[in-house]
Design a protein around this motif. Structure first.
Motif, PDB file in Angstrom:
ATOM      1  N   ALA A 196       0.846  -1.191   0.000  1.00  0.00           N
ATOM      2  CA  ALA A 196       0.000   0.000   0.000  1.00  0.00           C
ATOM      3  C   ALA A 196       0.883   1.244   0.000  1.00  0.00           C
ATOM      4  CB  ALA A 196      -0.897   0.003   1.231  1.00  0.00           C
ATOM      5  N   VAL A 197       0.580   2.187  -0.893  1.00  0.00           N
ATOM      6  CA  VAL A 197       1.359   3.421  -0.996  1.00  0.00           C
ATOM      7  C   VAL A 197       0.471   4.609  -0.656  1.00  0.00           C
ATOM      8  CG1 VAL A 197       2.697   4.920  -2.522  1.00  0.00           C
ATOM      9  CG2 VAL A 197       2.875   2.432  -2.744  1.00  0.00           C
ATOM     10  N   PHE A 198       0.860   5.362   0.369  1.00  0.00           N
ATOM     11  CA  PHE A 198       0.164   6.580   0.775  1.00  0.00           C
ATOM     12  C   PHE A 198       1.094   7.770   0.628  1.00  0.00           C
ATOM     13  CE2 PHE A 198      -2.154   3.447   3.367  1.00  0.00           C
ATOM     14  CZ  PHE A 198      -3.474   3.837   3.172  1.00  0.00           C
ATOM     15  N   SER A 199       0.513   8.911   0.276  1.00  0.00           N
ATOM     16  CA  SER A 199       1.165  10.205   0.450  1.00  0.00           C
ATOM     17  C   SER A 199       0.389  10.948   1.525  1.00  0.00           C
ATOM     18  CB  SER A 199       1.171  11.002  -0.850  1.00  0.00           C
ATOM     19  OG  SER A 199       1.872  10.308  -1.873  1.00  0.00           O
ATOM     20  N   THR A 200       1.030  11.912   2.163  1.00  0.00           N
ATOM     21  CA  THR A 200       0.349  12.672   3.215  1.00  0.00           C
ATOM     22  C   THR A 200       0.578  14.159   3.025  1.00  0.00           C
ATOM     23  OG1 THR A 200       2.222  12.645   4.751  1.00  0.00           O
ATOM     24  CG2 THR A 200       0.718  10.784   4.857  1.00  0.00           C
ATOM     25  N   ILE A 236       0.109  -0.565  -4.661  1.00  0.00           N
ATOM     26  CA  ILE A 236      -1.311  -0.254  -4.740  1.00  0.00           C
ATOM     27  C   ILE A 236      -1.505   1.177  -4.243  1.00  0.00           C
ATOM     28  CG2 ILE A 236      -3.636  -0.931  -4.063  1.00  0.00           C
ATOM     29  CD1 ILE A 236      -2.118  -3.106  -5.614  1.00  0.00           C
ATOM     30  N   ASP A 237      -1.987   2.038  -5.119  1.00  0.00           N
ATOM     31  CA  ASP A 237      -2.160   3.442  -4.768  1.00  0.00           C
ATOM     32  C   ASP A 237      -3.330   3.591  -3.808  1.00  0.00           C
ATOM     33  OD1 ASP A 237      -2.193   6.157  -4.629  1.00  0.00           O
ATOM     34  OD2 ASP A 237      -2.678   6.505  -6.739  1.00  0.00           O
ATOM     35  N   CYS A 238      -3.064   4.104  -2.612  1.00  0.00           N
ATOM     36  CA  CYS A 238      -4.104   4.304  -1.597  1.00  0.00           C
ATOM     37  C   CYS A 238      -4.403   5.774  -1.351  1.00  0.00           C
ATOM     38  CB  CYS A 238      -3.698   3.610  -0.294  1.00  0.00           C
ATOM     39  SG  CYS A 238      -3.678   1.806  -0.428  1.00  0.00           S
ATOM     40  N   GLY A 239      -3.865   6.646  -2.206  1.00  0.00           N
ATOM     41  CA  GLY A 239      -4.257   8.032  -2.165  1.00  0.00           C
ATOM     42  C   GLY A 239      -3.433   8.907  -1.233  1.00  0.00           C
ATOM     43  N   VAL A 240      -3.948  10.142  -1.051  1.00  0.00           N
ATOM     44  CA  VAL A 240      -3.293  11.158  -0.230  1.00  0.00           C
ATOM     45  C   VAL A 240      -4.078  11.320   1.068  1.00  0.00           C
ATOM     46  CG1 VAL A 240      -2.578  13.565  -0.087  1.00  0.00           C
ATOM     47  CG2 VAL A 240      -2.472  12.362  -2.288  1.00  0.00           C
ATOM     48  N   LEU A 241      -3.370  11.249   2.178  1.00  0.00           N
ATOM     49  CA  LEU A 241      -3.996  11.424   3.483  1.00  0.00           C
ATOM     50  C   LEU A 241      -3.870  12.874   3.937  1.00  0.00           C
ATOM     51  CD1 LEU A 241      -2.722   8.232   5.348  1.00  0.00           C
ATOM     52  CD2 LEU A 241      -4.947   8.615   4.273  1.00  0.00           C
ATOM     53  N   PRO A 242      -4.939  13.467   4.441  1.00  0.00           N
ATOM     54  CA  PRO A 242      -4.854  14.840   4.960  1.00  0.00           C
ATOM     55  C   PRO A 242      -4.132  14.861   6.297  1.00  0.00           C
ATOM     56  CG  PRO A 242      -7.029  13.927   5.393  1.00  0.00           C
ATOM     57  CD  PRO A 242      -6.293  12.895   4.579  1.00  0.00           C
ATOM     58  N   ASP A 243      -3.758  16.030   6.721  1.00  0.00           N
ATOM     59  CA  ASP A 243      -3.054  16.190   7.995  1.00  0.00           C
ATOM     60  C   ASP A 243      -4.052  16.153   9.157  1.00  0.00           C
ATOM     61  OD1 ASP A 243      -0.470  16.373   6.938  1.00  0.00           O
ATOM     62  OD2 ASP A 243      -0.780  18.480   6.421  1.00  0.00           O
ATOM     63  N   VAL A 248      -5.468   9.588   9.377  1.00  0.00           N
ATOM     64  CA  VAL A 248      -4.247   8.788   9.237  1.00  0.00           C
ATOM     65  C   VAL A 248      -4.389   7.477  10.006  1.00  0.00           C
ATOM     66  CG1 VAL A 248      -1.776   8.695   9.730  1.00  0.00           C
ATOM     67  CG2 VAL A 248      -2.793  10.804   8.830  1.00  0.00           C
ATOM     68  N   LEU A 249      -4.886   7.551  11.224  1.00  0.00           N
ATOM     69  CA  LEU A 249      -5.088   6.341  12.027  1.00  0.00           C
ATOM     70  C   LEU A 249      -6.014   5.358  11.324  1.00  0.00           C
ATOM     71  CD1 LEU A 249      -5.533   7.655  15.698  1.00  0.00           C
ATOM     72  CD2 LEU A 249      -3.944   5.864  14.972  1.00  0.00           C
ATOM     73  N   ALA A 250      -7.135   5.845  10.850  1.00  0.00           N
ATOM     74  CA  ALA A 250      -8.116   4.966  10.222  1.00  0.00           C
ATOM     75  C   ALA A 250      -7.567   4.332   8.947  1.00  0.00           C
ATOM     76  CB  ALA A 250      -9.390   5.749   9.914  1.00  0.00           C
ATOM     77  N   ALA A 251      -6.859   5.132   8.148  1.00  0.00           N
ATOM     78  CA  ALA A 251      -6.326   4.616   6.887  1.00  0.00           C
ATOM     79  C   ALA A 251      -5.259   3.549   7.116  1.00  0.00           C
ATOM     80  CB  ALA A 251      -5.754   5.759   6.054  1.00  0.00           C
ATOM     81  N   LEU A 252      -4.346   3.800   8.066  1.00  0.00           N
ATOM     82  CA  LEU A 252      -3.290   2.826   8.334  1.00  0.00           C
ATOM     83  C   LEU A 252      -3.863   1.548   8.943  1.00  0.00           C
ATOM     84  CD1 LEU A 252      -0.324   4.980   9.691  1.00  0.00           C
ATOM     85  CD2 LEU A 252      -0.811   4.242   7.353  1.00  0.00           C
ATOM     86  N   GLU A 253      -4.839   1.682   9.809  1.00  0.00           N
ATOM     87  CA  GLU A 253      -5.443   0.495  10.413  1.00  0.00           C
ATOM     88  C   GLU A 253      -6.136  -0.357   9.354  1.00  0.00           C
ATOM     89  OE1 GLU A 253      -8.138  -0.662  14.295  1.00  0.00           O
ATOM     90  OE2 GLU A 253      -8.484   1.281  13.323  1.00  0.00           O
ATOM     91  N   ALA A 254      -6.880   0.271   8.435  1.00  0.00           N
ATOM     92  CA  ALA A 254      -7.569  -0.474   7.385  1.00  0.00           C
ATOM     93  C   ALA A 254      -6.577  -1.129   6.432  1.00  0.00           C
ATOM     94  CB  ALA A 254      -8.510   0.463   6.622  1.00  0.00           C
ATOM     95  N   ALA A 255      -5.544  -0.391   6.038  1.00  0.00           N
ATOM     96  CA  ALA A 255      -4.559  -0.934   5.087  1.00  0.00           C
ATOM     97  C   ALA A 255      -3.769  -2.079   5.698  1.00  0.00           C
ATOM     98  CB  ALA A 255      -3.617   0.172   4.619  1.00  0.00           C
ATOM     99  N   SER A 256      -3.524  -2.021   7.000  1.00  0.00           N
ATOM    100  CA  SER A 256      -2.731  -3.075   7.651  1.00  0.00           C
ATOM    101  C   SER A 256      -3.426  -4.425   7.606  1.00  0.00           C
ATOM    102  CB  SER A 256      -2.437  -2.695   9.110  1.00  0.00           C
ATOM    103  OG  SER A 256      -3.626  -2.740   9.892  1.00  0.00           O
ATOM    104  N   LYS A 257      -4.734  -4.422   7.417  1.00  0.00           N
ATOM    105  CA  LYS A 257      -5.489  -5.671   7.357  1.00  0.00           C
ATOM    106  C   LYS A 257      -5.556  -6.240   5.944  1.00  0.00           C
ATOM    107  CE  LYS A 257      -8.353  -4.184  11.254  1.00  0.00           C
ATOM    108  NZ  LYS A 257      -9.702  -3.751  11.697  1.00  0.00           N
TER     109      LYS A 257
END
Length: 425
Positions: A196-200, A236-243, A248-257
């Motif tokens: 999973a690839v995120f930008s922030t 896998i492009d997972c988009g840009v996370l806002p500050d 950030v917590l929700a996105a990382l938790e979902a991607a980790s699964k």
């Protein structure tokens, strides 16, 4: 998944870890996590081998001719005078000579054909004079041939039961050719690692979006996709996370699964709007943060459950350096490969430069020629946002922690981009 990272928490005892300690932590805490599958041979190039390939028989399986010509027994030949031998038959690749042994004379033979029993030497056809005599063809073979000339021996390439390729190797086309020579039609490989690839960052725009003042286009995600592919994994492009901490917590938790690994750029420091490190701490365990390097100091490494999380800085040059030196080997290992250690080539410096002691630095450099010598020329500017320096470079100069001064003419360690599966100019 077939394994998991080792989850005992590393207690940071220094503000910044030296390079060798960071590498040791990474190596000790990652294991292959992908399942294995049997893959048709034509689809294996670029895949990580999961099981050793062992030769079931010698390669080649028989003594054979290396050239088109005439096969004969060295015992029928005089090295000083040559020989005149009656031609008794012919052998071609896939159609061996079928006459009875012992053979008294020469056999017309073609490249790849099995050597007839009792014959051990081949004269090239262009060196042989053919004479017709009373309905019989004779081969006049010139002097000077050594016994066994122009003959390939059985097992000359590979012996029976020899291990050709070990597990963890990323198969190249030449490796696939070697496997094919054994007769195997499929081999066990690791399934591709999905990353999973995120930008922030609130300032990030994706390429293609309209420009807006105060914004910056995301160069990291497209670069990471290419770097991850070059490392043998699938981005896998997972988009840009806002500050926003909660996002950030929700996105990382979902991607980790869903994924074996997460690579995220930006938000790696301890600023008010930097939430990556804190999210790793809350959701899982952090094993590494802050490396004594330039560029790329605030890189982090941890895990959420069985998912390895790698946090990178936001500046593109720092992202690139951290990826090739730290992330690439981690992803390679997670994907089933052996830990890759890039080769360093000693080259003469075509520049002078001072640096601070106590940290390892990676300088962008080009190869230049001077009076027939190959030299390393440092890119003149060091900014970690200078994407042009990556584009114009041929590799990195690695400068150790103890070095404070590099002078023109000194030897430096140069790592070409080809060591990371990336092309040079």
């Amino acid at each position: 998944m077939t394994g998991k990272p080792i989850d005992d928490c590393f207690v940071l005892d220094k503000d910044r870890l030296p390079h060798h300690e960071a590498i040791a932590i990474l190596r000790s805490r990652v294991r292959p996590v992908t399942r294995t599958e049997r893959v048709p041979l034509g689809e294996t190039s670029g895949r990580f081998l999961a099981e050793a390939v062992v030769a079931p028989r010698p390669i080649p399986a028989h003594d054979n001719a290396a050239v088109d010509g005439y096969a004969f027994a060295a015992s029928d030949y005089n090295n000083e005078k040559g020989a005149s031998l009656r031609i008794v038959g012919e052998g071609a690749a896939g159609h061996p000579y079928e006459g009875a042994a012992p053979i008294v004379g020469a056999v017309r033979i073609f490249t790849g054909a099995v050597m007839p029993t009792g014959l051990d030497t081949v004269a090239m056809q262009e060196d042989v004079y053919i004479e017709e005599r009373d309905g019989t063809r004779w081969a006049h073979i010139p002097p000077g041939l050594k016994p066994g000339a122009n003959r390939r021996l059985a097992g000359e390439d590979t012996q029976a039961a020899e291990t050709l390729i070990r597990p963890g190797v990323r198969l190249r086309p030449q490796d696939v050719a070697s496997v094919a020579a054994t007769g195997l039609g499929a081999v066990w490989c690791h399934a591709p690692l999905k990353v999973a690839v995120f930008s922030t960052g609130d300032e990030i725009l994706r390429p293609g979006e309209p420009f807006a003042e105060g914004k910056v286009y995301d160069a990291n995600a497209p670069m990471l996709h290419g770097l991850i592919a070059a490392a043998g994994a699938e981005a896998i492009d997972c988009g840009v996370l806002p500050d926003t901490r909660e996002r950030v917590l929700a996105a990382l938790e979902a991607a980790s699964k869903r994924f074996g690994s997460i690579v995220i750029s930006g938000g790696a420091s301890q600023g008010k709007e930097d939430h990556v490190v804190q999210s790793i701490d809350r959701l899982g365990k952090r094993h590494l943060w802050q490396i004594a390097i330039k560029p790329g100091r605030p890189m982090s490494f941890g895990q959420i459950g069985d998912c390895v999380v790698l946090g990178l800085p936001g500046n593109p040059v720092a992202v690139f350096v951290c990826f090739v030196m730290y992330v690439r080997p981690v992803l390679t290992r997670l994907a089933g490969g052996a830990w890759p250690e890039p080769a360093r080539f000693p080259l003469v410096a075509a520049f002078s430069q001072k640096k601070k002691a106590g940290r390892r630095e990676f300088w962008r450099a080009r190869l230049v020629r001077d009076d027939g010598r190959l030299l390393a020329a440092k890119f003149p500017r060091d900014g970690s946002g200078l994407i042009s320096s990556l584009r114009e470079a041929d590799g990195l100069i690695e400068v150790g922690e103890e070095v404070q001064d590099v002078r023109e003419g000194d030897l430096v360690n140069f790592i070409p981009f080809s060591e990371f599966g990336l092309g040079n100019h």
